[in-house]
Design a protein around this motif. Structure first.
Motif, PDB file in Angstrom:
ATOM      1  N   PHE A  27       0.828  -1.213   0.000  1.00  0.00           N
ATOM      2  CA  PHE A  27       0.000   0.000   0.000  1.00  0.00           C
ATOM      3  C   PHE A  27       0.861   1.261   0.000  1.00  0.00           C
ATOM      4  O   PHE A  27       0.522   2.246  -0.667  1.00  0.00           O
ATOM      5  CB  PHE A  27      -0.931  -0.005   1.216  1.00  0.00           C
ATOM      6  CG  PHE A  27      -2.020  -1.033   1.149  1.00  0.00           C
ATOM      7  CD1 PHE A  27      -2.770  -1.192  -0.003  1.00  0.00           C
ATOM      8  CD2 PHE A  27      -2.298  -1.854   2.235  1.00  0.00           C
ATOM      9  CE1 PHE A  27      -3.786  -2.147  -0.074  1.00  0.00           C
ATOM     10  CE2 PHE A  27      -3.303  -2.807   2.177  1.00  0.00           C
ATOM     11  CZ  PHE A  27      -4.051  -2.948   1.012  1.00  0.00           C
ATOM     12  N   PHE A  31       1.070   4.374  -2.716  1.00  0.00           N
ATOM     13  CA  PHE A  31       0.961   5.777  -2.311  1.00  0.00           C
ATOM     14  C   PHE A  31       2.124   6.599  -2.844  1.00  0.00           C
ATOM     15  O   PHE A  31       1.942   7.714  -3.358  1.00  0.00           O
ATOM     16  CB  PHE A  31       0.902   5.861  -0.783  1.00  0.00           C
ATOM     17  CG  PHE A  31       0.908   7.264  -0.249  1.00  0.00           C
ATOM     18  CD1 PHE A  31      -0.200   8.082  -0.402  1.00  0.00           C
ATOM     19  CD2 PHE A  31       2.024   7.774   0.405  1.00  0.00           C
ATOM     20  CE1 PHE A  31      -0.203   9.384   0.092  1.00  0.00           C
ATOM     21  CE2 PHE A  31       2.036   9.065   0.896  1.00  0.00           C
ATOM     22  CZ  PHE A  31       0.912   9.870   0.744  1.00  0.00           C
ATOM     23  N   CYS A 161      -6.357   8.157  -1.045  1.00  0.00           N
ATOM     24  CA  CYS A 161      -5.409   8.133   0.081  1.00  0.00           C
ATOM     25  C   CYS A 161      -6.117   7.721   1.364  1.00  0.00           C
ATOM     26  O   CYS A 161      -5.572   6.961   2.170  1.00  0.00           O
ATOM     27  CB  CYS A 161      -4.760   9.503   0.257  1.00  0.00           C
ATOM     28  SG  CYS A 161      -3.587   9.968  -1.043  1.00  0.00           S
ATOM     29  N   TRP A 163      -8.739   5.820   1.541  1.00  0.00           N
ATOM     30  CA  TRP A 163      -8.983   4.382   1.410  1.00  0.00           C
ATOM     31  C   TRP A 163      -7.717   3.577   1.703  1.00  0.00           C
ATOM     32  O   TRP A 163      -7.768   2.550   2.391  1.00  0.00           O
ATOM     33  CB  TRP A 163      -9.480   4.086   0.001  1.00  0.00           C
ATOM     34  CG  TRP A 163      -9.724   2.635  -0.269  1.00  0.00           C
ATOM     35  CD1 TRP A 163     -10.834   1.912   0.050  1.00  0.00           C
ATOM     36  CD2 TRP A 163      -8.831   1.722  -0.919  1.00  0.00           C
ATOM     37  NE1 TRP A 163     -10.695   0.602  -0.356  1.00  0.00           N
ATOM     38  CE2 TRP A 163      -9.478   0.450  -0.960  1.00  0.00           C
ATOM     39  CE3 TRP A 163      -7.569   1.843  -1.487  1.00  0.00           C
ATOM     40  CZ2 TRP A 163      -8.884  -0.667  -1.532  1.00  0.00           C
ATOM     41  CZ3 TRP A 163      -6.963   0.729  -2.058  1.00  0.00           C
ATOM     42  CH2 TRP A 163      -7.618  -0.513  -2.080  1.00  0.00           C
ATOM     43  N   LEU A 164      -6.567   4.050   1.203  1.00  0.00           N
ATOM     44  CA  LEU A 164      -5.301   3.375   1.489  1.00  0.00           C
ATOM     45  C   LEU A 164      -5.027   3.340   2.990  1.00  0.00           C
ATOM     46  O   LEU A 164      -4.592   2.316   3.534  1.00  0.00           O
ATOM     47  CB  LEU A 164      -4.147   4.075   0.766  1.00  0.00           C
ATOM     48  CG  LEU A 164      -3.969   3.805  -0.728  1.00  0.00           C
ATOM     49  CD1 LEU A 164      -2.815   4.647  -1.269  1.00  0.00           C
ATOM     50  CD2 LEU A 164      -3.718   2.334  -1.000  1.00  0.00           C
ATOM     51  N   LYS A 167      -7.166   0.762   4.625  1.00  0.00           N
ATOM     52  CA  LYS A 167      -6.705  -0.590   4.308  1.00  0.00           C
ATOM     53  C   LYS A 167      -5.449  -0.949   5.100  1.00  0.00           C
ATOM     54  O   LYS A 167      -5.285  -2.093   5.525  1.00  0.00           O
ATOM     55  CB  LYS A 167      -6.429  -0.710   2.803  1.00  0.00           C
ATOM     56  CG  LYS A 167      -7.688  -0.781   1.958  1.00  0.00           C
ATOM     57  CD  LYS A 167      -8.535  -1.980   2.348  1.00  0.00           C
ATOM     58  CE  LYS A 167      -9.821  -2.065   1.567  1.00  0.00           C
ATOM     59  NZ  LYS A 167     -10.664  -3.210   1.995  1.00  0.00           N
ATOM     60  N   LEU A 180       0.878   6.866   6.296  1.00  0.00           N
ATOM     61  CA  LEU A 180       0.997   7.569   5.022  1.00  0.00           C
ATOM     62  C   LEU A 180       1.775   8.869   5.187  1.00  0.00           C
ATOM     63  O   LEU A 180       2.596   9.228   4.335  1.00  0.00           O
ATOM     64  CB  LEU A 180      -0.394   7.857   4.446  1.00  0.00           C
ATOM     65  CG  LEU A 180      -1.232   6.655   4.001  1.00  0.00           C
ATOM     66  CD1 LEU A 180      -2.577   7.123   3.460  1.00  0.00           C
ATOM     67  CD2 LEU A 180      -0.489   5.842   2.947  1.00  0.00           C
TER      68      LEU A 180
END
Length: 439
Positions: A27, A31, A161, A163-164, A167, A180
């Motif tokens: 992931f 990104f 982002c 959603w990432l 997850k 992130l």
């Protein structure tokens, strides 16, 4: 060194942990790749690629996506701003307070409202970003059509982002949103060190070594702040169940000096970006807007640092009050036959815990605010503006906080599988001690 490789082997021998680490890496790679995808209609060769002031700090947090006019140029910041608004509403508005107490269904409603608000905030910030940061010579289509399409793409990028991050929290190691932000910061760290070394040259070698030594001590102090705890002793009464004696031992409730973690500084920083972004819309038509834009675009100005520090202190108290409930802790202790020596169970125990929490949160919040504004003083001492952002501030605190949280997660998996922990002596503070207090 053998112990290190043995720990790595243990980590990857646990199937669930291995899958979560690989999912997280995957992931994060997605990104980072998205950070280099430029908005449609932009000529990358016409971009400056060097954001200054507060935008330089934002570019560091987003891993260069801001200055590259990427589809992830706004990153996860609108979602954080929406989360701030919703959390403030849960404190002040009865409707949201009731929703928060509804359990899982209430949390789903709040999450949905946060997502809708994120879209609205992204639209506003997207218009400001396109109008104020992308030069007209870099746009290869009509300004109106470019603004319309770019805002839609930026909104889609922010939602992706978000959603990432979700997850990573569900399928990865955890702390998706913070992860992130951290990976964006880390991606800029090596380049900042190299740029600082080149700018100083051989004549400034001694000064560069002093900078590295100072950075090391700042990191150590930050780790102390993140890990510091105040332990409250709890005595459990002896109980005889089925002929066996339970309880009777003393345990501890570990209250962290910085119980809110990295969230106050993330919240405060996301709000500090708004004045500079919005002022760009009216900077040419209003002297007041131009002044506000200049003040909040300069992370070395006293107005910026004072506002930033006050926001961090306020959000530290607010987030601590939301996440830690002394009344619930006191009720759980009373239900399980536990008590603080010298303090009556019930309300007196709740007041005692609340009093201690207030006493340790105040110096903790001030300490956190001082570390957050330290880059401004370091920059004035002669350190390059790009490298100075790692001497405290958002960058360092997020990196240290997220890395320590990740280590705690991995440590927990190892201990649950009866493997030796990651540390040679003791454990990463905050993992097993918190589990003991809950038990």
């Amino acid at each position: 060194m053998n112990r290190f490789f043995s720990t790595i082997k243990n980590i990857f021998s646990i199937e669930e942990l291995r899958d979560r680490i690989l999912n997280t890496i995957g992931f994060l790679i997605i990104f980072r790749l998205g950070s280099f995808v430029v908005l449609p209609g932009v000529d990358p060769s016409k971009l400056s690629g060097d954001a200054q002031g507060i935008f330089g700090l934002l570019d560091t947090i987003l891993g260069g996506a801001f200055s590259n006019a990427s589809i992830f140029a706004l990153g996860i910041m609108p979602y954080i701003s929406a989360s701030i608004v919703i959390q403030l509403l849960t404190v002040a508005v009865p409707y949201f307070q009731k929703m928060q107490k509804e359990g899982e269904s209430g949390r789903k409603k709040i999450t949905q409202i946060t997502r809708v608000l994120t879209i609205a905030i992204t639209f506003v910030q997207g218009v400001s970003y396109v109008a104020g940061t992308i030069p007209s010579e870099a746009i290869m289509m009509s300004q109106t059509f470019f603004t319309f399409t770019s805002v839609i793409v930026l909104t889609a990028g922010t939602i992706f982002c978000m959603w990432l991050g979700e997850k990573i929290t569900d399928k990865g190691i955890g702390n998706g949103i913070s992860m992130l932000i951290m990976i964006g910061i880390i991606s800029r760290f090596p380049g900042s060190i190299v740029a600082e070394a080149i700018s100083l040259g051989m004549s400034g070698l001694l000064f560069f070594i002093l900078e590295i030594v100072a950075l090391f001590f700042v990191v150590m102090v930050t780790v102390m702040l993140v890990q510091a705890t105040r332990r409250i002793p709890v005595q459990y009464a002896k109980q005889v169940v089925g002929g066996r004696v339970y309880g009777g031992q003393r345990q501890y409730i570990p209250l962290k000096v910085n119980a809110s973690g990295v969230m106050p500084i993330i919240f405060a920083q996301s709000l500090m970006f708004l004045p500079a972004l919005l002022a760009n819309l009216w900077a040419d038509d209003s002297d007041t807007a131009a002044y506000i834009g200049n003040v909040f675009s300069d992370f070395q100005s006293w107005q910026y640092n004072l506002t930033f520090a006050l926001l961090i202190i306020v959000f530290t108290f607010l987030y601590t009050a939301i996440t830690i409930n002394p009344s619930q802790i006191a009720d759980d202790m009373k239900r399980n036959g536990g008590f603080v020596p010298g303090i009556k169970p019930g309300k007196e125990t709740s007041d005692f815990i609340d009093n201690i929490l207030t006493k340790i949160t105040l110096p903790g919040s001030i300490y956190l605010a001082l570390i957050a504004i330290l880059p401004a003083f370091v920059a004035r001492a002669g350190v390059g503006s790009q490298f100075s952002q790692f001497f405290g501030g958002t960058s360092l605190i997020i990196m240290v906080g997220v890395i320590l949280d990740t280590l705690q997660q991995i440590e927990s998996y190892l201990l649950m599988r009866h493997y030796e922990g990651m540390m040679k002596s003791g454990k990463v503070k905050g993992s097993s001690s918190q589990r003991t207090a809950v038990a």
